[in-house]
Design a protein around this motif. Sequence first.
Motif, PDB file in Angstrom:
ATOM      1  N   VAL A  24       0.827  -1.478   0.344  1.00 32.18           N
ATOM      2  CA  VAL A  24       0.359   0.229   0.098  1.00 32.18           C
ATOM      3  C   VAL A  24       1.074   1.696  -0.031  1.00 32.18           C
ATOM      4  N   TRP A  25       0.425   1.896  -0.340  1.00 34.42           N
ATOM      5  CA  TRP A  25       1.143   3.849  -0.844  1.00 34.42           C
ATOM      6  C   TRP A  25       0.510   4.819   0.083  1.00 34.42           C
ATOM      7  N   LEU A  26       1.532   5.206   0.775  1.00 33.13           N
ATOM      8  CA  LEU A  26       0.830   6.578   1.451  1.00 33.13           C
ATOM      9  C   LEU A  26       1.637   7.498   1.198  1.00 33.13           C
ATOM     10  N   VAL A  27       0.515   8.323   0.544  1.00 25.74           N
ATOM     11  CA  VAL A  27       1.392   9.371  -0.471  1.00 25.74           C
ATOM     12  C   VAL A  27       1.264  10.997   0.759  1.00 25.74           C
ATOM     13  N   ALA A  54      -6.892  -1.825   6.797  1.00 25.69           N
ATOM     14  CA  ALA A  54      -6.285  -0.743   6.979  1.00 25.69           C
ATOM     15  C   ALA A  54      -6.198   0.032   8.335  1.00 25.69           C
ATOM     16  N   GLU A  55      -5.905  -1.049   8.895  1.00 30.51           N
ATOM     17  CA  GLU A  55      -4.860  -0.843  10.081  1.00 30.51           C
ATOM     18  C   GLU A  55      -3.641  -0.171   9.884  1.00 30.51           C
ATOM     19  N   PRO A  56      -2.810  -1.274   9.320  1.00 33.57           N
ATOM     20  CA  PRO A  56      -1.542  -0.180   9.748  1.00 33.57           C
ATOM     21  C   PRO A  56      -1.271   1.098   8.930  1.00 33.57           C
ATOM     22  N   VAL A  57      -2.571   1.559   7.571  1.00 28.56           N
ATOM     23  CA  VAL A  57      -2.346   2.167   7.139  1.00 28.56           C
ATOM     24  C   VAL A  57      -2.679   3.627   8.084  1.00 28.56           C
ATOM     25  N   ALA A  69     -13.610   1.206   6.398  1.00 26.97           N
ATOM     26  CA  ALA A  69     -12.224   1.182   7.401  1.00 26.97           C
ATOM     27  C   ALA A  69     -11.999   2.238   7.384  1.00 26.97           C
ATOM     28  N   ILE A  70     -10.771   2.919   6.896  1.00 26.10           N
ATOM     29  CA  ILE A  70     -10.440   3.888   6.217  1.00 26.10           C
ATOM     30  C   ILE A  70     -11.095   5.063   6.085  1.00 26.10           C
ATOM     31  N   LYS A  71     -11.773   5.253   5.232  1.00 24.06           N
ATOM     32  CA  LYS A  71     -13.311   6.590   5.373  1.00 24.06           C
ATOM     33  C   LYS A  71     -13.289   6.529   6.727  1.00 24.06           C
TER      34      LYS A  71
END
Length: 242
Positions: free
Chosen positions: A15-18, A34-37, A66-68
Motif C-alpha cells: 500500500v502506498w501512503l502519499v 486499514a489498520e497498518p495504514v 474502515a479508512i473512510k
Amino acid sequence: MIEVVRIPVLSDNYVWLVHEPDSGETMVVDPAVAEPVLAEAEQRGWRIGQIWNTHWHPDHTGGNQAIKDATGCTVTGPAAEAARIPTLDRQVAEGDVVRLGGIEAVVMEVPAHTAGHIAYHLPSQATAFVGDTLFAMGCGRLFEGSAEQMYANLQRLAALPPETVVYPAHEYTLSNGRFALTVDPDNQDLRARMVEVEAARAAGEPTVPTTIAAERATNPFIRASSAEAFARLRKGKDEFRG
C-alpha cells in the motif's frame, strides 16, 4: 515533491501512503487493509484525506471502508468498476485529473488485469501508480481482458519519460526476474539487475518502486515485439514455476 511511504501488507501487497508537504494533504493508493495504514499515518502526524483505487480487487480496496470511517476521506476509483467498489465517492476515467494538494494526476485507462483498471500518472512528480498492470520485470495476469489490451497498456506506460518512478502493488520481482532470464538470457542489464534483486530479497528488502528506464531495459513483456509475442510470454509466465 511528494513523499511516498511503502506499507507491506498481506503476503506480498504494498500500500502506498502519499503525502504532499506544501498542502499537508495525504492519500492512500489501493489499501488492502486499514489498520497498518492508519497506524503509519498517525505515527507520521498525517491525516488521510483521499484514497485512490486502481481496480476493484479486494486486496486493493479491502481497507477502503474502515479508512473512510476513521478519517472521513473521499475515495476515487475507476468509473467502469463503480458497481464493484461500493465505497467510491468519485468515479474517474481516461484523461480525468485528480489532485493531491497542488499536484495533478492524470488518469490512464489500462484494462486487461480487470476490465476497468486505471493508473495514475503524476507528470510533475515523474511518478505513476500502476496497480497490477506493470510490475518490476513483469505485468498483471489477464483476468478480464486480452493480451492485445495489456500489450498496448505496457507500450503506453513504456512511453512515459524514462525517469518516471513506477509504484506497483506487489512484490513479485524475484519470480518475474527468474522467468525473464529464461526468455532473455543474454540480456546483461537483466542479469545485473537480478543480482541486486536476489541480494535484496535475501536481506528481506523490497525491490520496488522501479523506473520506466529499468523496465525498458529488463522487462520481457515491455520488450516483446508484438501483441502475439506478448501473449506467448504471458502464457509462459502463467505456467512458470520458479
